[in-house]
Design a protein around this motif. Sequence first.
Motif, PDB file in Angstrom:
ATOM      1  N   ILE A  90       0.842  -1.205   0.000  1.00 29.85           N
ATOM      2  CA  ILE A  90       0.000   0.000   0.000  1.00 29.85           C
ATOM      3  C   ILE A  90       0.874   1.251   0.000  1.00 29.85           C
ATOM      4  O   ILE A  90       0.620   2.207  -0.740  1.00 29.85           O
ATOM      5  CB  ILE A  90      -0.944   0.009   1.225  1.00 29.85           C
ATOM      6  CG1 ILE A  90      -1.915  -1.163   1.158  1.00 29.85           C
ATOM      7  CG2 ILE A  90      -1.725   1.328   1.291  1.00 29.85           C
ATOM      8  CD1 ILE A  90      -2.731  -1.355   2.429  1.00 29.85           C
ATOM      9  N   ILE A  91       1.925   1.233   0.809  1.00 27.47           N
ATOM     10  CA  ILE A  91       2.833   2.389   0.878  1.00 27.47           C
ATOM     11  C   ILE A  91       3.426   2.675  -0.495  1.00 27.47           C
ATOM     12  O   ILE A  91       3.476   3.831  -0.952  1.00 27.47           O
ATOM     13  CB  ILE A  91       3.957   2.153   1.910  1.00 27.47           C
ATOM     14  CG1 ILE A  91       3.382   2.120   3.329  1.00 27.47           C
ATOM     15  CG2 ILE A  91       5.021   3.261   1.804  1.00 27.47           C
ATOM     16  CD1 ILE A  91       4.387   1.724   4.398  1.00 27.47           C
ATOM     17  N   ARG A  92       3.865   1.640  -1.204  1.00 24.10           N
ATOM     18  CA  ARG A  92       4.496   1.839  -2.518  1.00 24.10           C
ATOM     19  C   ARG A  92       3.499   2.418  -3.525  1.00 24.10           C
ATOM     20  O   ARG A  92       3.849   3.315  -4.305  1.00 24.10           O
ATOM     21  CB  ARG A  92       5.068   0.519  -3.030  1.00 24.10           C
ATOM     22  CG  ARG A  92       6.342   0.099  -2.312  1.00 24.10           C
ATOM     23  CD  ARG A  92       7.025  -1.042  -3.020  1.00 24.10           C
ATOM     24  NE  ARG A  92       6.344  -2.315  -2.805  1.00 24.10           N
ATOM     25  CZ  ARG A  92       6.573  -3.110  -1.758  1.00 24.10           C
ATOM     26  NH1 ARG A  92       7.439  -2.750  -0.835  1.00 24.10           N
ATOM     27  NH2 ARG A  92       5.924  -4.259  -1.634  1.00 24.10           N
ATOM     28  N   ILE A  93       2.259   1.924  -3.509  1.00 25.37           N
ATOM     29  CA  ILE A  93       1.237   2.447  -4.427  1.00 25.37           C
ATOM     30  C   ILE A  93       0.959   3.928  -4.140  1.00 25.37           C
ATOM     31  O   ILE A  93       0.888   4.764  -5.045  1.00 25.37           O
ATOM     32  CB  ILE A  93      -0.069   1.622  -4.317  1.00 25.37           C
ATOM     33  CG1 ILE A  93       0.160   0.201  -4.836  1.00 25.37           C
ATOM     34  CG2 ILE A  93      -1.207   2.296  -5.074  1.00 25.37           C
ATOM     35  CD1 ILE A  93      -0.961  -0.768  -4.502  1.00 25.37           C
ATOM     36  N   ILE A  99       3.785  11.228  -6.757  1.00 16.74           N
ATOM     37  CA  ILE A  99       4.534  11.891  -7.831  1.00 16.74           C
ATOM     38  C   ILE A  99       3.562  12.649  -8.740  1.00 16.74           C
ATOM     39  O   ILE A  99       3.810  13.796  -9.126  1.00 16.74           O
ATOM     40  CB  ILE A  99       5.352  10.863  -8.647  1.00 16.74           C
ATOM     41  CG1 ILE A  99       6.371  10.167  -7.743  1.00 16.74           C
ATOM     42  CG2 ILE A  99       6.056  11.540  -9.823  1.00 16.74           C
ATOM     43  CD1 ILE A  99       7.094   8.991  -8.389  1.00 16.74           C
ATOM     44  N   VAL A 100       2.424  12.010  -9.050  1.00 16.60           N
ATOM     45  CA  VAL A 100       1.419  12.640  -9.915  1.00 16.60           C
ATOM     46  C   VAL A 100       0.784  13.846  -9.230  1.00 16.60           C
ATOM     47  O   VAL A 100       0.666  14.930  -9.814  1.00 16.60           O
ATOM     48  CB  VAL A 100       0.330  11.611 -10.315  1.00 16.60           C
ATOM     49  CG1 VAL A 100      -0.735  12.271 -11.175  1.00 16.60           C
ATOM     50  CG2 VAL A 100       0.953  10.431 -11.042  1.00 16.60           C
ATOM     51  N   LEU A 101       0.369  13.667  -7.970  1.00 15.42           N
ATOM     52  CA  LEU A 101      -0.351  14.752  -7.303  1.00 15.42           C
ATOM     53  C   LEU A 101       0.572  15.945  -7.027  1.00 15.42           C
ATOM     54  O   LEU A 101       0.133  17.103  -7.095  1.00 15.42           O
ATOM     55  CB  LEU A 101      -1.040  14.252  -6.027  1.00 15.42           C
ATOM     56  CG  LEU A 101      -0.206  13.897  -4.801  1.00 15.42           C
ATOM     57  CD1 LEU A 101      -0.003  15.096  -3.892  1.00 15.42           C
ATOM     58  CD2 LEU A 101      -0.902  12.780  -4.019  1.00 15.42           C
ATOM     59  N   VAL A 191       9.033  19.757  -4.446  1.00 17.85           N
ATOM     60  CA  VAL A 191       8.033  18.754  -4.068  1.00 17.85           C
ATOM     61  C   VAL A 191       8.012  17.580  -5.051  1.00 17.85           C
ATOM     62  O   VAL A 191       7.754  16.432  -4.666  1.00 17.85           O
ATOM     63  CB  VAL A 191       6.614  19.369  -3.918  1.00 17.85           C
ATOM     64  CG1 VAL A 191       6.577  20.343  -2.753  1.00 17.85           C
ATOM     65  CG2 VAL A 191       6.126  20.022  -5.199  1.00 17.85           C
ATOM     66  N   ILE A 192       8.291  17.867  -6.319  1.00 19.14           N
ATOM     67  CA  ILE A 192       8.335  16.786  -7.321  1.00 19.14           C
ATOM     68  C   ILE A 192       9.544  15.886  -7.075  1.00 19.14           C
ATOM     69  O   ILE A 192       9.427  14.656  -7.041  1.00 19.14           O
ATOM     70  CB  ILE A 192       8.375  17.354  -8.755  1.00 19.14           C
ATOM     71  CG1 ILE A 192       7.085  18.108  -9.060  1.00 19.14           C
ATOM     72  CG2 ILE A 192       8.567  16.227  -9.770  1.00 19.14           C
ATOM     73  CD1 ILE A 192       7.076  18.807 -10.414  1.00 19.14           C
ATOM     74  N   ILE A 196       9.637  11.764  -5.902  1.00 19.34           N
ATOM     75  CA  ILE A 196      10.311  10.720  -6.695  1.00 19.34           C
ATOM     76  C   ILE A 196      11.293   9.938  -5.817  1.00 19.34           C
ATOM     77  O   ILE A 196      11.315   8.698  -5.823  1.00 19.34           O
ATOM     78  CB  ILE A 196      11.032  11.336  -7.913  1.00 19.34           C
ATOM     79  CG1 ILE A 196      10.003  11.895  -8.906  1.00 19.34           C
ATOM     80  CG2 ILE A 196      11.914  10.298  -8.602  1.00 19.34           C
ATOM     81  CD1 ILE A 196      10.607  12.739 -10.025  1.00 19.34           C
ATOM     82  N   VAL A 197      12.092  10.665  -5.043  1.00 18.81           N
ATOM     83  CA  VAL A 197      13.058  10.009  -4.150  1.00 18.81           C
ATOM     84  C   VAL A 197      12.324   9.132  -3.129  1.00 18.81           C
ATOM     85  O   VAL A 197      12.720   7.994  -2.857  1.00 18.81           O
ATOM     86  CB  VAL A 197      13.940  11.061  -3.427  1.00 18.81           C
ATOM     87  CG1 VAL A 197      14.836  10.388  -2.389  1.00 18.81           C
ATOM     88  CG2 VAL A 197      14.779  11.832  -4.435  1.00 18.81           C
ATOM     89  N   ALA A 198      11.218   9.662  -2.555  1.00 15.42           N
ATOM     90  CA  ALA A 198      10.452   8.915  -1.542  1.00 15.42           C
ATOM     91  C   ALA A 198       9.897   7.612  -2.117  1.00 15.42           C
ATOM     92  O   ALA A 198       9.861   6.589  -1.426  1.00 15.42           O
ATOM     93  CB  ALA A 198       9.323   9.784  -1.004  1.00 15.42           C
ATOM     94  N   TYR A 199       9.473   7.633  -3.383  1.00 16.91           N
ATOM     95  CA  TYR A 199       8.944   6.414  -3.996  1.00 16.91           C
ATOM     96  C   TYR A 199      10.011   5.317  -4.056  1.00 16.91           C
ATOM     97  O   TYR A 199       9.753   4.160  -3.704  1.00 16.91           O
ATOM     98  CB  TYR A 199       8.421   6.698  -5.406  1.00 16.91           C
ATOM     99  CG  TYR A 199       8.124   5.436  -6.180  1.00 16.91           C
ATOM    100  CD1 TYR A 199       7.044   4.618  -5.827  1.00 16.91           C
ATOM    101  CD2 TYR A 199       8.945   5.030  -7.228  1.00 16.91           C
ATOM    102  CE1 TYR A 199       6.786   3.439  -6.513  1.00 16.91           C
ATOM    103  CE2 TYR A 199       8.697   3.851  -7.916  1.00 16.91           C
ATOM    104  CZ  TYR A 199       7.621   3.065  -7.550  1.00 16.91           C
ATOM    105  OH  TYR A 199       7.380   1.888  -8.224  1.00 16.91           O
ATOM    106  N   PHE A 200      11.214   5.688  -4.492  1.00 20.38           N
ATOM    107  CA  PHE A 200      12.283   4.680  -4.605  1.00 20.38           C
ATOM    108  C   PHE A 200      12.717   4.165  -3.227  1.00 20.38           C
ATOM    109  O   PHE A 200      13.050   2.989  -3.074  1.00 20.38           O
ATOM    110  CB  PHE A 200      13.460   5.242  -5.395  1.00 20.38           C
ATOM    111  CG  PHE A 200      13.209   5.286  -6.872  1.00 20.38           C
ATOM    112  CD1 PHE A 200      13.208   4.120  -7.626  1.00 20.38           C
ATOM    113  CD2 PHE A 200      12.931   6.485  -7.506  1.00 20.38           C
ATOM    114  CE1 PHE A 200      12.946   4.147  -8.992  1.00 20.38           C
ATOM    115  CE2 PHE A 200      12.665   6.531  -8.873  1.00 20.38           C
ATOM    116  CZ  PHE A 200      12.673   5.352  -9.621  1.00 20.38           C
ATOM    117  N   VAL A 201      12.681   5.036  -2.214  1.00 15.64           N
ATOM    118  CA  VAL A 201      12.994   4.585  -0.846  1.00 15.64           C
ATOM    119  C   VAL A 201      11.917   3.607  -0.365  1.00 15.64           C
ATOM    120  O   VAL A 201      12.219   2.575   0.252  1.00 15.64           O
ATOM    121  CB  VAL A 201      13.096   5.786   0.122  1.00 15.64           C
ATOM    122  CG1 VAL A 201      13.235   5.304   1.565  1.00 15.64           C
ATOM    123  CG2 VAL A 201      14.282   6.670  -0.232  1.00 15.64           C
ATOM    124  N   SER A 202      10.645   3.903  -0.661  1.00 14.92           N
ATOM    125  CA  SER A 202       9.540   3.052  -0.195  1.00 14.92           C
ATOM    126  C   SER A 202       9.610   1.638  -0.767  1.00 14.92           C
ATOM    127  O   SER A 202       9.085   0.695  -0.173  1.00 14.92           O
ATOM    128  CB  SER A 202       8.187   3.690  -0.545  1.00 14.92           C
ATOM    129  OG  SER A 202       7.925   3.609  -1.939  1.00 14.92           O
TER     130      SER A 202
END
Length: 446
Positions: A90-93, A99-101, A191-192, A196-202
């Motif tokens: 769920i966290i990854r999704i 990134i979109v929002l 913020v963008i 992006i960085v947060a997604y790869f960490v997740s």
Amino acid sequence: MAASRGTMSTTTHLLARRRFLPLFVTQLFNAFNDNLYKTAMVLFVVYSVYNSESAEASFSGLASALFILPFFLLSALAGQLADMRDKAAIIRIVKACEIVLMTIGAGGLYLAWQGVAVQTVAIPLMLLALLLTGVQSTFLGPIKYAILPQHLKKNEVLAGTGLVEAGTYVAILAGTILAGWIPVEWAAGGVIVTSIVAYFVSRQIPSAPPMGEANEKLDWNIFRASVTLIRNTMHDKQVFYAILAISFFWTIGAVLFIQFPPLAKNVIMASKEVASLFLVVFSVGVAIGSVSINALLKGTVSAKYSPISVIFMGLFVVAFYFVCRLWQADQPTELLNVAEFIAWPMAVVLLLCLLGIAVAGGMFVVPLYAFLTTKVRPEHAARTIAANNIVNSGAMVAGSGLAIGLSMAGISVTEQLLLSAGMCLVSAWLGQRLYRAEQAHTPVDW
């Protein structure tokens, strides 16, 4: 001393482990990005778009209500998902969606900065992104608390929770300070990049499958699910009063946060950097209150000091009100920067009042959250937090609506401070009811 070294050793040990570090960093980035975007947006609109205290307060209230609304509507679904599905997935999704929002929000910030279709396109885009940020936080909220007992050993959970809370406060401070000091176009890019960085960490967070019954079904009817969740959660008197007290506290907090930016600009006559400083002092104060109450209670979950804490909070709000009235009697003619604000008479007193509000507020609310995770079964922890979020958010939306209504009725933000002070008395009564329920209750060891 040995106990202190043991705690430090556990903390250091956790930060070196994959079962904790990626979650910790993901949460840190999430809190940072939310606050960088929200604060940059509100400060830019208040200081660069509107030139009316009523319009500024109404916009600040609308922004708060839009961010909170998803918690009211979707927390039941979020709690079910957190308890019934893989939490890491769920966290990854959610982080991919961020990134979109954030791209939508950054587009709104950029258009506003360029002065292109500010009222018709830029502001609606920014508010849409803020609403979606609230949706994201709604789904991450229950997981943040419920995933720790799953990944950590029993003697590591307290240290892990402390690290997550400390990291969240540091991230909130960093995002809030940065938003007040950097140009809005930098915030749009920031913020963008952060999302992006947060997604790869997740993606590094280990799997966290459901701990309850595997055949439980999700109830997609959000209204029925919300009613069922609240009914099933709040039958315990301690949980019931804890949720009510937390909800009333955050209603006060929502009203105060709505008032801060227009109050800083129109009453204190201070720049957006000073408005950012107000929010920072508030966050630091809550953190100090959190540590102080834990030291007083010596690790015991109790509402013993909650009623007196929130009464002191109300007294500090009243003091803050009188300082603002005195400030208006000798008001600057131009917006003050941070150095000029600090040098102005009564500035230190004003900041101390603000700090006092936050410290007392932290001492009131922090023990109440512990009731939500210690008085229910572990497999229901996420849904208990979700039920709390539904009631909290409903109360905060009502508080935001009240603040908007008072502003539209022409009541100044200074006078609205007295409303917050009065609400502290109701919080004190709820805290006292909780303490009585606590004393009458036989502890249950799950």
